[in-house]
Motif scaffolding. Structure first.
Motif, PDB file in Angstrom:
ATOM      1  N   VAL A 212       0.835  -1.210   0.000  1.00  0.00           N
ATOM      2  CA  VAL A 212       0.000   0.000   0.000  1.00  0.00           C
ATOM      3  C   VAL A 212       0.867   1.256   0.000  1.00  0.00           C
ATOM      4  CG1 VAL A 212      -1.649   1.322   1.395  1.00  0.00           C
ATOM      5  CG2 VAL A 212      -1.965  -1.137   1.064  1.00  0.00           C
ATOM      6  N   SER A 213       1.946   1.220   0.771  1.00  0.00           N
ATOM      7  CA  SER A 213       2.733   2.436   0.975  1.00  0.00           C
ATOM      8  C   SER A 213       3.565   2.836  -0.247  1.00  0.00           C
ATOM      9  CB  SER A 213       3.677   2.268   2.167  1.00  0.00           C
ATOM     10  OG  SER A 213       2.944   2.034   3.335  1.00  0.00           O
ATOM     11  N   ALA A 214       4.175   1.839  -0.885  1.00  0.00           N
ATOM     12  CA  ALA A 214       5.132   2.163  -1.953  1.00  0.00           C
ATOM     13  C   ALA A 214       4.513   3.032  -3.060  1.00  0.00           C
ATOM     14  CB  ALA A 214       5.745   0.879  -2.521  1.00  0.00           C
ATOM     15  N   PRO A 215       3.331   2.680  -3.587  1.00  0.00           N
ATOM     16  CA  PRO A 215       2.779   3.537  -4.660  1.00  0.00           C
ATOM     17  C   PRO A 215       2.407   4.939  -4.171  1.00  0.00           C
ATOM     18  CG  PRO A 215       1.632   1.415  -4.557  1.00  0.00           C
ATOM     19  CD  PRO A 215       2.508   1.493  -3.358  1.00  0.00           C
ATOM     20  N   ILE A 216       2.007   5.045  -2.931  1.00  0.00           N
ATOM     21  CA  ILE A 216       1.677   6.386  -2.403  1.00  0.00           C
ATOM     22  C   ILE A 216       2.943   7.226  -2.353  1.00  0.00           C
ATOM     23  CG2 ILE A 216       0.833   7.674  -0.389  1.00  0.00           C
ATOM     24  CD1 ILE A 216      -0.938   5.285   0.297  1.00  0.00           C
ATOM     25  N   ILE A 217       4.017   6.624  -1.830  1.00  0.00           N
ATOM     26  CA  ILE A 217       5.268   7.377  -1.675  1.00  0.00           C
ATOM     27  C   ILE A 217       5.857   7.735  -3.046  1.00  0.00           C
ATOM     28  CG2 ILE A 217       7.631   7.253  -0.744  1.00  0.00           C
ATOM     29  CD1 ILE A 217       6.456   5.352   1.432  1.00  0.00           C
ATOM     30  N   ALA A 218       5.638   6.859  -4.020  1.00  0.00           N
ATOM     31  CA  ALA A 218       6.197   7.114  -5.361  1.00  0.00           C
ATOM     32  C   ALA A 218       5.383   8.143  -6.141  1.00  0.00           C
ATOM     33  CB  ALA A 218       6.241   5.799  -6.144  1.00  0.00           C
ATOM     34  N   ASP A 219       4.201   8.457  -5.674  1.00  0.00           N
ATOM     35  CA  ASP A 219       3.308   9.349  -6.430  1.00  0.00           C
ATOM     36  C   ASP A 219       3.743  10.810  -6.217  1.00  0.00           C
ATOM     37  OD1 ASP A 219      -0.007   9.051  -7.376  1.00  0.00           O
ATOM     38  OD2 ASP A 219       0.940  11.009  -7.076  1.00  0.00           O
ATOM     39  N   ARG A 220       3.936  11.524  -7.320  1.00  0.00           N
ATOM     40  CA  ARG A 220       4.470  12.893  -7.235  1.00  0.00           C
ATOM     41  C   ARG A 220       3.501  13.873  -6.586  1.00  0.00           C
ATOM     42  NH1 ARG A 220       9.701  13.556  -9.387  1.00  0.00           N
ATOM     43  NH2 ARG A 220      10.494  11.464  -9.149  1.00  0.00           N
ATOM     44  N   ARG A 221       2.250  13.480  -6.367  1.00  0.00           N
ATOM     45  CA  ARG A 221       1.333  14.396  -5.669  1.00  0.00           C
ATOM     46  C   ARG A 221       1.627  14.439  -4.172  1.00  0.00           C
ATOM     47  NH1 ARG A 221      -4.139  11.795  -7.534  1.00  0.00           N
ATOM     48  NH2 ARG A 221      -2.843   9.989  -7.070  1.00  0.00           N
ATOM     49  N   LEU A 222       2.236  13.383  -3.663  1.00  0.00           N
ATOM     50  CA  LEU A 222       2.567  13.369  -2.235  1.00  0.00           C
ATOM     51  C   LEU A 222       3.726  14.315  -1.982  1.00  0.00           C
ATOM     52  CD1 LEU A 222       1.786  11.759   0.417  1.00  0.00           C
ATOM     53  CD2 LEU A 222       3.947  10.548   0.071  1.00  0.00           C
ATOM     54  N   ARG A 223       3.675  15.087  -0.885  1.00  0.00           N
ATOM     55  CA  ARG A 223       4.763  16.023  -0.603  1.00  0.00           C
ATOM     56  C   ARG A 223       5.477  15.759   0.720  1.00  0.00           C
ATOM     57  NH1 ARG A 223       7.152  16.273  -3.935  1.00  0.00           N
ATOM     58  NH2 ARG A 223       8.518  17.527  -2.669  1.00  0.00           N
ATOM     59  N   LYS A 224       4.869  14.913   1.550  1.00  0.00           N
ATOM     60  CA  LYS A 224       5.540  14.682   2.842  1.00  0.00           C
ATOM     61  C   LYS A 224       5.223  13.282   3.339  1.00  0.00           C
ATOM     62  CE  LYS A 224       6.474  15.811   7.420  1.00  0.00           C
ATOM     63  NZ  LYS A 224       7.440  16.598   8.098  1.00  0.00           N
ATOM     64  N   LEU A 225       6.252  12.677   3.947  1.00  0.00           N
ATOM     65  CA  LEU A 225       6.105  11.365   4.581  1.00  0.00           C
ATOM     66  C   LEU A 225       6.476  11.520   6.047  1.00  0.00           C
ATOM     67  CD1 LEU A 225       5.864   8.236   4.541  1.00  0.00           C
ATOM     68  CD2 LEU A 225       8.258   8.179   3.804  1.00  0.00           C
ATOM     69  N   THR A 226       5.593  11.086   6.920  1.00  0.00           N
ATOM     70  CA  THR A 226       5.915  11.121   8.354  1.00  0.00           C
ATOM     71  C   THR A 226       5.693   9.736   8.929  1.00  0.00           C
ATOM     72  OG1 THR A 226       5.378  12.100  10.502  1.00  0.00           O
ATOM     73  CG2 THR A 226       3.615  12.119   8.867  1.00  0.00           C
ATOM     74  N   PHE A 227       6.677   9.269   9.680  1.00  0.00           N
ATOM     75  CA  PHE A 227       6.671   7.865  10.122  1.00  0.00           C
ATOM     76  C   PHE A 227       7.186   7.776  11.550  1.00  0.00           C
ATOM     77  CE2 PHE A 227       9.426   3.986  10.534  1.00  0.00           C
ATOM     78  CZ  PHE A 227       8.427   3.028  10.536  1.00  0.00           C
ATOM     79  N   THR A 228       6.547   6.949  12.351  1.00  0.00           N
ATOM     80  CA  THR A 228       7.099   6.548  13.648  1.00  0.00           C
ATOM     81  C   THR A 228       7.189   5.038  13.650  1.00  0.00           C
ATOM     82  OG1 THR A 228       6.198   8.434  14.855  1.00  0.00           O
ATOM     83  CG2 THR A 228       6.728   6.477  16.152  1.00  0.00           C
ATOM     84  N   GLY A 229       8.375   4.532  13.931  1.00  0.00           N
ATOM     85  CA  GLY A 229       8.560   3.080  13.937  1.00  0.00           C
ATOM     86  C   GLY A 229      10.033   2.739  14.006  1.00  0.00           C
ATOM     87  N   SER A 230      10.362   1.557  13.528  1.00  0.00           N
ATOM     88  CA  SER A 230      11.737   1.075  13.697  1.00  0.00           C
ATOM     89  C   SER A 230      12.696   1.786  12.737  1.00  0.00           C
ATOM     90  CB  SER A 230      11.796  -0.433  13.431  1.00  0.00           C
ATOM     91  OG  SER A 230      11.620  -0.674  12.055  1.00  0.00           O
ATOM     92  N   THR A 231      13.961   1.785  13.101  1.00  0.00           N
ATOM     93  CA  THR A 231      14.980   2.394  12.244  1.00  0.00           C
ATOM     94  C   THR A 231      15.078   1.632  10.922  1.00  0.00           C
ATOM     95  OG1 THR A 231      16.178   3.199  14.161  1.00  0.00           O
ATOM     96  CG2 THR A 231      17.429   3.028  12.130  1.00  0.00           C
ATOM     97  N   ALA A 232      14.932   0.316  10.971  1.00  0.00           N
ATOM     98  CA  ALA A 232      15.048  -0.473   9.739  1.00  0.00           C
ATOM     99  C   ALA A 232      13.968  -0.066   8.740  1.00  0.00           C
ATOM    100  CB  ALA A 232      14.948  -1.963  10.063  1.00  0.00           C
ATOM    101  N   VAL A 233      12.742   0.028   9.204  1.00  0.00           N
ATOM    102  CA  VAL A 233      11.664   0.422   8.286  1.00  0.00           C
ATOM    103  C   VAL A 233      11.841   1.889   7.876  1.00  0.00           C
ATOM    104  CG1 VAL A 233       9.162   0.726   8.048  1.00  0.00           C
ATOM    105  CG2 VAL A 233      10.066  -1.312   9.176  1.00  0.00           C
ATOM    106  N   GLY A 234      12.283   2.722   8.808  1.00  0.00           N
ATOM    107  CA  GLY A 234      12.510   4.133   8.490  1.00  0.00           C
ATOM    108  C   GLY A 234      13.510   4.295   7.352  1.00  0.00           C
TER     109      GLY A 234
END
Ligand SMILES: O=CCCCC(=O)O
Length: 478
Positions: A212-234
């Motif tokens: 689910v996440s990868a296509p959202i992050i790859a989409d040029r309309r998205l301007r910011k990603l904010t995440f709380t979680g493990s360093t590996a996933v970060g």
């Protein structure tokens, strides 16, 4: 308790869109399924981004006072529903009810804090020192935000991201952790009732995060990603965010040192240790992981800490007397047990405290390990469980070097009554946050975040809003 009043649906563009694909929600204290929620895929994720992108222009154009009022209404509604939300938190992730109630209050405060910050947005206007022009600086929302939140604080980590995003004028796609969708969905309903317009907040629950996440992050309309979680996933998310040069906020893993100096007041140190280590059964990114205790105080500190931990009732968080609940799942039980066994194999002394609760829930017996070798995996990992690793020191400079060894730098704790030495130690800790004679540091009014591999950016505080804003500079010819 049932959760049948929550629709098995995704919240997209201001509507609850029914889903055929579903996933279970499990109570970690019993292992029982307590609800079913929608299980989104990449189409759902992109539908959420479509809605967020479509709503961005109009939301950005609203007055800050309007956005502030909506956040304040959400604050009131959350308080009005506090007990039910707290119970939802406890049911789906296991923390004791008292802690879940505290999380609701804490989480709500981000709504109030950013409602207030929203109306304080400022810019600048001045003559360039070299002459020739006037300089004006204004802020504007960064644009659609993708917020990926963890299970350990299923409300507060959502409000800590959504409140500043909305205050700044950003729209949001929220993807809560698969273990804790119910709290997020309940909160989305509160936002809807508070008057958040369609498309401004969208929520996708899914068991298939990468898909689910990868296509959202790859989409040029998205301007910011904010995440709380493990360093590996970060790290993996940062790599995905690089092609789009997204703004990012990353609250990542910690491995907090907890230092008891020779001058420490042991009443404060033991109380702080219990809070810093055992809040949420140790499943907190700021949890104390590496205890360094001055040798002259170690025997007394250890004895008192063991007594304090042994006195904490362990069990189902729904029982009002419980102080230490289950951990999130069976994988966590196995991971933590392996860290403990490895440390014991390498010479640590194991002190088992509290009852040994056998399934069907996911319990780890509170454990304190003394004489832990600093090369063990336990010492060098984020434990995320009710396990304390302790060693002693005689030279504070050596303790500081050990505290600063490694790649993480989220939180640290120092206890001492010699003000000069204690503050010197605190200031030299390579962490984004330091508790001085306190085991609780979280505060919506303070900047939360880490250095080194513990993250990028700060949440909350007087700079939290800027994480969701861009500055536009206008050069005005004279
Ligand atoms: O795991 C990170 C959550 C932090 C909760 C807090 O603000 O204390």
């Amino acid at each position: 308790m049932t959760h049948t009043d929550l629709p098995v649906a995704q919240f997209l563009g201001g509507r609850w869109v029914a889903s055929a694909a579903t996933m279970p929600v499990v109570d970690p204290a019993t292992g029982a399924q307590i609800a079913t929620v929608a299980d989104g895929d990449e189409v759902t994720g992109l539908a959420a981004l479509d809605a967020a992108a479509a709503a961005q222009h109009d939301w950005a154009a609203t007055d800050a006072r309007h956005r502030s009022d909506i956040l304040l209404r959400a604050f009131d509604l959350l308080h009005a529903d506090a007990e039910r939300i707290a119970r939802t938190i406890t049911f789906e992730m296991g923390k004791p009810l008292a802690e879940a109630r505290a999380e609701v209050s804490y989480g709500a405060e981000f709504l109030r804090w950013f409602a207030e910050e929203a109306t304080r947005a400022s810019g600048a206007y001045f003559r360039a020192p070299a002459g020739g022009r006037r300089i004006a600086v204004r802020t504007q929302p960064v644009g659609p935000v993708f917020a990926i939140t963890p299970w350990n604080f299923p409300l507060a980590m959502v409000t800590r991201k959504i409140a500043p995003a909305l205050a700044a004028g950003c729209t949001v796609v929220l993807k809560p952790a698969p273990q804790t969708p119910l709290t997020a969905l309940e909160f989305v309903r509160i936002l809807e009732a508070a008057g958040v317009p369609p498309g401004v907040v969208n929520c996708v629950t899914t068991s298939r995060a990468p898909q689910v996440s990868a296509p959202i992050i790859a989409d040029r309309r998205l301007r910011k990603l904010t995440f709380t979680g493990s360093t590996a996933v970060g790290r993996a998310l940062l790599a995905q965010a690089a092609p789009g040069v997204l703004r990012v906020s990353m609250e990542l893993g910690g491995n907090a040192p907890f230092v008891v100096l020779e001058s420490a007041d042991l009443d404060k140190a033991v109380e702080g240790a219990v809070l810093a280590k055992l809040r949420n059964a140790g499943q907190t990114c700021v949890a104390a992981d590496r205890f360094l205790v001055h040798a002259a105080r170690a025997a007394e500190f250890t004895e008192r800490f063991l007594t304090a931990v042994a006195a904490l009732p362990v069990g189902d968080g729904k029982d009002e007397t419980t102080r230490i609940g289950p951990v999130i799942d069976d994988t966590a039980v196995r991971r933590i047990s392996a860290l403990v066994d490895d440390a014991v194999d390498q010479g640590a002394q194991r002190h088992l405290l509290g009852p040994d609760i056998d399934g069907p829930g996911h319990f780890v017996r509170p454990t304190v390990l003394t004489d832990v070798d600093a090369r063990t995996r336990l010492w060098n990992s984020e434990t995320f469980g009710p396990v304390t690793a302790l060693r002693t020191f005689t030279d504070p400079a050596a303790a500081l070097r050990l505290a600063n060894a490694g790649y993480s730098g989220l939180a640290g704790y120092v206890f001492g009554e010699n003000l000069g030495e204690t503050m010197e130690f605190a200031e030299n800790l390579e962490t984004g946050m330091v508790g001085v004679n306190t085991g609780i540091i979280s505060d919506p009014a303070a900047p939360f975040g880490g250095v080194k591999s513990s993250g990028l950016g700060r949440e909350g505080g007087s700079t939290g809003l800027a994480e969701y804003q861009e500055q536009q500079y206008l050069a005005i010819a004279r």
